[in-house]
Design a protein around this motif. Structure first.
Motif, PDB file in Angstrom:
ATOM      1  N   GLN A   1      37.360  45.355  49.653  1.00 25.63           N
ATOM      2  CA  GLN A   1      36.363  44.912  48.677  1.00 25.63           C
ATOM      3  C   GLN A   1      36.616  43.468  48.245  1.00 25.63           C
ATOM      4  N   ASP A   2      37.873  43.092  48.075  1.00 22.84           N
ATOM      5  CA  ASP A   2      38.184  41.701  47.719  1.00 22.84           C
ATOM      6  C   ASP A   2      37.741  40.754  48.824  1.00 22.84           C
ATOM      7  N   ALA A   3      37.913  41.165  50.073  1.00 19.46           N
ATOM      8  CA  ALA A   3      37.491  40.325  51.197  1.00 19.46           C
ATOM      9  C   ALA A   3      35.966  40.200  51.243  1.00 19.46           C
ATOM     10  N   LEU A   4      35.248  41.277  50.916  1.00 18.67           N
ATOM     11  CA  LEU A   4      33.782  41.220  50.876  1.00 18.67           C
ATOM     12  C   LEU A   4      33.320  40.248  49.789  1.00 18.67           C
ATOM     13  N   LYS A   5      34.046  40.217  48.686  1.00 20.57           N
ATOM     14  CA  LYS A   5      33.733  39.257  47.619  1.00 20.57           C
ATOM     15  C   LYS A   5      34.015  37.836  48.097  1.00 20.57           C
ATOM     16  N   ASP A   6      35.149  37.628  48.722  1.00 21.16           N
ATOM     17  CA  ASP A   6      35.520  36.292  49.218  1.00 21.16           C
ATOM     18  C   ASP A   6      34.518  35.764  50.244  1.00 21.16           C
ATOM     19  N   ALA A   7      33.927  36.665  51.023  1.00 21.80           N
ATOM     20  CA  ALA A   7      32.960  36.265  52.049  1.00 21.80           C
ATOM     21  C   ALA A   7      31.576  35.996  51.466  1.00 21.80           C
ATOM     22  N   GLY A   8      31.342  36.440  50.230  1.00 24.54           N
ATOM     23  CA  GLY A   8      30.038  36.240  49.628  1.00 24.54           C
ATOM     24  C   GLY A   8      29.082  37.401  49.839  1.00 24.54           C
ATOM     25  N   VAL A   9      29.592  38.540  50.247  1.00 27.84           N
ATOM     26  CA  VAL A   9      28.744  39.725  50.375  1.00 27.84           C
ATOM     27  C   VAL A   9      28.443  40.258  48.976  1.00 27.84           C
ATOM     28  N   LEU A  10      29.472  40.330  48.147  1.00 25.93           N
ATOM     29  CA  LEU A  10      29.356  40.807  46.773  1.00 25.93           C
ATOM     30  C   LEU A  10      29.646  39.665  45.813  1.00 25.93           C
ATOM     31  N   LEU A  11      28.936  39.622  44.690  1.00 26.24           N
ATOM     32  CA  LEU A  11      29.233  38.614  43.672  1.00 26.24           C
ATOM     33  C   LEU A  11      30.642  38.832  43.140  1.00 26.24           C
ATOM     34  N   ASP A  12      30.978  40.100  42.951  1.00 20.79           N
ATOM     35  CA  ASP A  12      32.315  40.478  42.495  1.00 20.79           C
ATOM     36  C   ASP A  12      32.523  41.931  42.906  1.00 20.79           C
ATOM     37  N   ASP A  13      33.762  42.350  43.068  1.00 19.13           N
ATOM     38  CA  ASP A  13      33.971  43.740  43.469  1.00 19.13           C
ATOM     39  C   ASP A  13      33.687  44.700  42.319  1.00 19.13           C
TER      40      ASP A  13
ATOM     41  N   ASP B   1      21.704  34.846  58.234  1.00 16.41           N
ATOM     42  CA  ASP B   1      20.794  35.146  57.138  1.00 16.41           C
ATOM     43  C   ASP B   1      20.873  34.031  56.108  1.00 16.41           C
ATOM     44  N   ALA B   2      20.077  32.996  56.307  1.00 15.38           N
ATOM     45  CA  ALA B   2      20.111  31.823  55.428  1.00 15.38           C
ATOM     46  C   ALA B   2      19.712  32.161  54.000  1.00 15.38           C
ATOM     47  N   ALA B   3      18.965  33.231  53.795  1.00 12.45           N
ATOM     48  CA  ALA B   3      18.504  33.596  52.460  1.00 12.45           C
ATOM     49  C   ALA B   3      19.474  34.523  51.719  1.00 12.45           C
ATOM     50  N   TRP B   4      20.588  34.864  52.362  1.00 10.02           N
ATOM     51  CA  TRP B   4      21.519  35.824  51.743  1.00 10.02           C
ATOM     52  C   TRP B   4      22.090  35.259  50.450  1.00 10.02           C
ATOM     53  N   MET B   5      22.089  36.094  49.432  1.00 11.37           N
ATOM     54  CA  MET B   5      22.741  35.798  48.162  1.00 11.37           C
ATOM     55  C   MET B   5      23.720  36.932  47.889  1.00 11.37           C
ATOM     56  N   PRO B   6      24.906  36.625  47.346  1.00  7.04           N
ATOM     57  CA  PRO B   6      25.843  37.706  47.040  1.00  7.04           C
ATOM     58  C   PRO B   6      25.181  38.771  46.155  1.00  7.04           C
ATOM     59  N   ILE B   7      25.441  40.015  46.470  1.00  6.06           N
ATOM     60  CA  ILE B   7      24.832  41.110  45.719  1.00  6.06           C
ATOM     61  C   ILE B   7      25.452  41.159  44.329  1.00  6.06           C
ATOM     62  N   ARG B   8      24.586  41.152  43.322  1.00  6.50           N
ATOM     63  CA  ARG B   8      25.057  41.152  41.935  1.00  6.50           C
ATOM     64  C   ARG B   8      24.737  42.453  41.219  1.00  6.50           C
ATOM     65  N   ASP B   9      23.955  43.326  41.871  1.00  5.64           N
ATOM     66  CA  ASP B   9      23.585  44.614  41.280  1.00  5.64           C
ATOM     67  C   ASP B   9      24.505  45.708  41.803  1.00  5.64           C
ATOM     68  N   ALA B  10      24.387  46.879  41.211  1.00  6.97           N
ATOM     69  CA  ALA B  10      25.237  48.015  41.583  1.00  6.97           C
ATOM     70  C   ALA B  10      25.080  48.366  43.069  1.00  6.97           C
ATOM     71  N   VAL B  11      26.212  48.636  43.706  1.00  2.00           N
ATOM     72  CA  VAL B  11      26.206  49.003  45.117  1.00  2.00           C
ATOM     73  C   VAL B  11      27.096  50.208  45.365  1.00  2.00           C
ATOM     74  N   ARG B  12      26.813  50.832  46.492  1.00  2.00           N
ATOM     75  CA  ARG B  12      27.649  51.908  47.033  1.00  2.00           C
ATOM     76  C   ARG B  12      28.277  51.338  48.300  1.00  2.00           C
ATOM     77  N   VAL B  13      29.573  51.453  48.415  1.00  6.13           N
ATOM     78  CA  VAL B  13      30.283  50.973  49.592  1.00  6.13           C
ATOM     79  C   VAL B  13      30.818  52.180  50.355  1.00  6.13           C
ATOM     80  N   GLU B  14      30.506  52.226  51.641  1.00  2.00           N
ATOM     81  CA  GLU B  14      31.000  53.285  52.511  1.00  2.00           C
ATOM     82  C   GLU B  14      31.864  52.640  53.587  1.00  2.00           C
ATOM     83  N   ILE B  15      33.087  53.111  53.711  1.00  2.00           N
ATOM     84  CA  ILE B  15      34.011  52.542  54.691  1.00  2.00           C
ATOM     85  C   ILE B  15      34.746  53.665  55.417  1.00  2.00           C
TER      86      ILE B  15
END
Length: 161
Positions: A109-121, A53-67
């Motif tokens: 969540q920290d790993a998702l941030k490190d990968a660029g999924v989330l702007l910050d946890d 997904d070349a257009a992916w940008m880290p999510i900066r808005d509110a999210v719900r995480v299900e794990i």
């Protein structure tokens, strides 16, 4: 409900993050040796998806995480002899011991941030987390790991426009 913004399956032993110990020199280190490999597994799985997904940008808005974390059963939960490989009737259905769910969430969540999924946890406002033994319910795996879904939450201001 709409589709999740991000969805991955991670293979590996979930590692908790949070408890620290001090060595003889006084330096702090993670008390669980599983944290680093787990964070790397989550980051690697996330990057594998984001590569397409070349257009992916880290999510900066509110999210719900299900794990849903899938944990291996202890050896004591299984029979012996001709019952080897069979879960004992007395074995608990749910993993109530360590690792703590909140510490598993922290490392993931920290790993998702490190990968660029989330702007910050800190953008995670809602969480649904479960720890289960392997092959014991919805979204459990046949081996240790986790199923992770990230949902964008609607912004009421945008919805009203």
């Amino acid at each position: 409900m709409t589709a999740p913004a991000f969805h991955i399956t991670v293979h590996g032993t979930p590692g908790p993050q949070g408890s620290k110990n001090r060595n003889a020199a006084g330096a702090l280190y993670e008390s669980s040796a599983k944290v680093k490999p787990w964070r790397e597994a989550v980051k690697s799985a996330a990057l594998d998806v984001l590569t397409y997904d070349a257009a992916w940008m880290p999510i900066r808005d509110a999210v719900r995480v299900e794990i849903v974390f899938s944990l291996a059963r202890p050896k004591g939960h299984f029979g012996t002899g001709r019952n080897a490989g069979q879960v004992k009737a007395s074995a608990p259905q749910y993993p109530t011991g360590k690792p703590d769910t909140d510490k598993l969430l922290r490392s993931t969540q920290d790993a998702l941030k490190d990968a660029g999924v989330l702007l910050d946890d800190s953008v995670v406002t809602d969480t649904v987390a479960a720890k289960r033994y392997v092959l014991t319910g919805d979204d459990t795996l046949s081996h240790p790991g986790a199923v992770i879904r990230v949902w964008r939450l609607n912004n009421p201001k945008e919805a009203a426009s």
